[in-house]
Design a protein around this motif. Structure first.
Motif, PDB file in Angstrom:
ATOM      1  N   GLN A  43       0.833  -1.207   0.000  1.00  0.00           N
ATOM      2  CA  GLN A  43       0.000   0.000   0.000  1.00  0.00           C
ATOM      3  C   GLN A  43       0.865   1.254   0.000  1.00  0.00           C
ATOM      4  OE1 GLN A  43      -2.354   1.887  -0.949  1.00  0.00           O
ATOM      5  NE2 GLN A  43      -4.006   0.874   0.147  1.00  0.00           N
ATOM      6  N   LEU A  44       0.338   2.312  -0.600  1.00  0.00           N
ATOM      7  CA  LEU A  44       1.024   3.596  -0.606  1.00  0.00           C
ATOM      8  C   LEU A  44       1.195   4.101   0.820  1.00  0.00           C
ATOM      9  CD1 LEU A  44      -1.019   5.304  -3.468  1.00  0.00           C
ATOM     10  CD2 LEU A  44       1.228   4.221  -3.656  1.00  0.00           C
ATOM     11  N   GLN A  45       2.220   4.893   1.029  1.00  0.00           N
ATOM     12  CA  GLN A  45       2.436   5.483   2.348  1.00  0.00           C
ATOM     13  C   GLN A  45       1.568   6.734   2.506  1.00  0.00           C
ATOM     14  OE1 GLN A  45       6.643   6.157   2.748  1.00  0.00           O
ATOM     15  NE2 GLN A  45       7.053   4.009   3.113  1.00  0.00           N
ATOM     16  N   VAL A  46       1.109   6.937   3.709  1.00  0.00           N
ATOM     17  CA  VAL A  46       0.338   8.140   4.011  1.00  0.00           C
ATOM     18  C   VAL A  46       1.318   9.306   4.105  1.00  0.00           C
ATOM     19  CG1 VAL A  46      -1.087   9.302   5.740  1.00  0.00           C
ATOM     20  CG2 VAL A  46      -1.498   6.884   5.187  1.00  0.00           C
ATOM     21  N   ILE A  47       1.033  10.366   3.357  1.00  0.00           N
ATOM     22  CA  ILE A  47       1.863  11.571   3.403  1.00  0.00           C
ATOM     23  C   ILE A  47       1.232  12.550   4.390  1.00  0.00           C
ATOM     24  CG2 ILE A  47       2.816  13.506   2.079  1.00  0.00           C
ATOM     25  CD1 ILE A  47       2.634  11.594  -0.412  1.00  0.00           C
ATOM     26  N   LYS A  48       0.028  13.004   4.084  1.00  0.00           N
ATOM     27  CA  LYS A  48      -0.710  13.890   4.984  1.00  0.00           C
ATOM     28  C   LYS A  48      -2.165  13.912   4.541  1.00  0.00           C
ATOM     29  CE  LYS A  48      -0.584  18.448   7.080  1.00  0.00           C
ATOM     30  NZ  LYS A  48       0.062  19.762   7.096  1.00  0.00           N
TER      31      LYS A  48
END
Length: 192
Positions: A43-48
């Motif tokens: 899964q993509l990483q949470v940025i903001k």
């Protein structure tokens, strides 16, 4: 008996199969392993997280892994079709592409990391996409292929009679769908 012959003549699957077959055995093995992974493993990483609704021309950041970032642009928004309402059409580009220059001209398919996608705003509200700017963009030649109907459509569900220059799959990308596609490309590019 249900007729599933349309699956054999799926334009998108055939394009993927051609690319897959050209890969080395090592890359094909990694691609196969990706298919067996749990979503949380790629899964993509949470940025903001932001409670915004993206505007046309918004440039956004995507972070699939530590130290790896890609950038995309919102091509259309407030799209309503039989898949949902207020959907968003995006392009995500390969590393090193000057997005502002690219979208002022005709986007080249070899500069896209993944196919054009239709997504929901949850990519922004969950923090997977993070806006970093906005640019003007020229109208682009893109469309989508419906696997079930074996036809080309624009994002609104209107027929397109010829294969569009930039082609994605008609439907809304799931919250893990973009991550999966990006990881496939990173494997092919030798990044993972």
């Amino acid at each position: 008996m249900v007729d599933l012959s349309f699956l054999k003549n799926n334009v998108m699957s055939n394009k993927w199969r051609e690319r897959y077959d050209k890969c080395s055995q090592e890359v094909r093995n990694k691609l196969d392993q990706l298919g067996d992974m749990l979503i949380k493993e790629y899964q993509l990483q949470v940025i903001k997280r932001k409670r915004i609704y993206p505007e046309i021309g918004d440039i956004f950041q995507v972070r699939p892994r530590d130290g790896i970032e890609y950038y995309g642009v919102v091509v259309n928004n407030h799209v309503n079709n039989n898949n949902g309402n207020d959907l968003i059409v995006i392009f995500i580009f390969k590393s090193g592409v000057d997005i502002e220059q690219e979208v002022k001209n005709e986007v080249k398919k070899e500069d896209l990391l993944i196919n054009p996608e239709i997504v929901g705003k949850e990519y922004w509200t969950r923090g997977y996409f993070f806006n970093i700017g906005n640019t003007e963009l020229k109208e682009q030649k893109y469309g989508f292929y419906s696997i079930g109907k074996q036809k080309y459509f624009d994002e609104y569900g209107n027929d397109i009679h010829n294969e569009p220059y930039l082609l994605g799959t008609y439907g809304v990308a799931t919250i893990s769908g973009i991550a999966y596609s990006i990881n496939q490309e990173m494997i092919i590019d030798g990044l993972i």
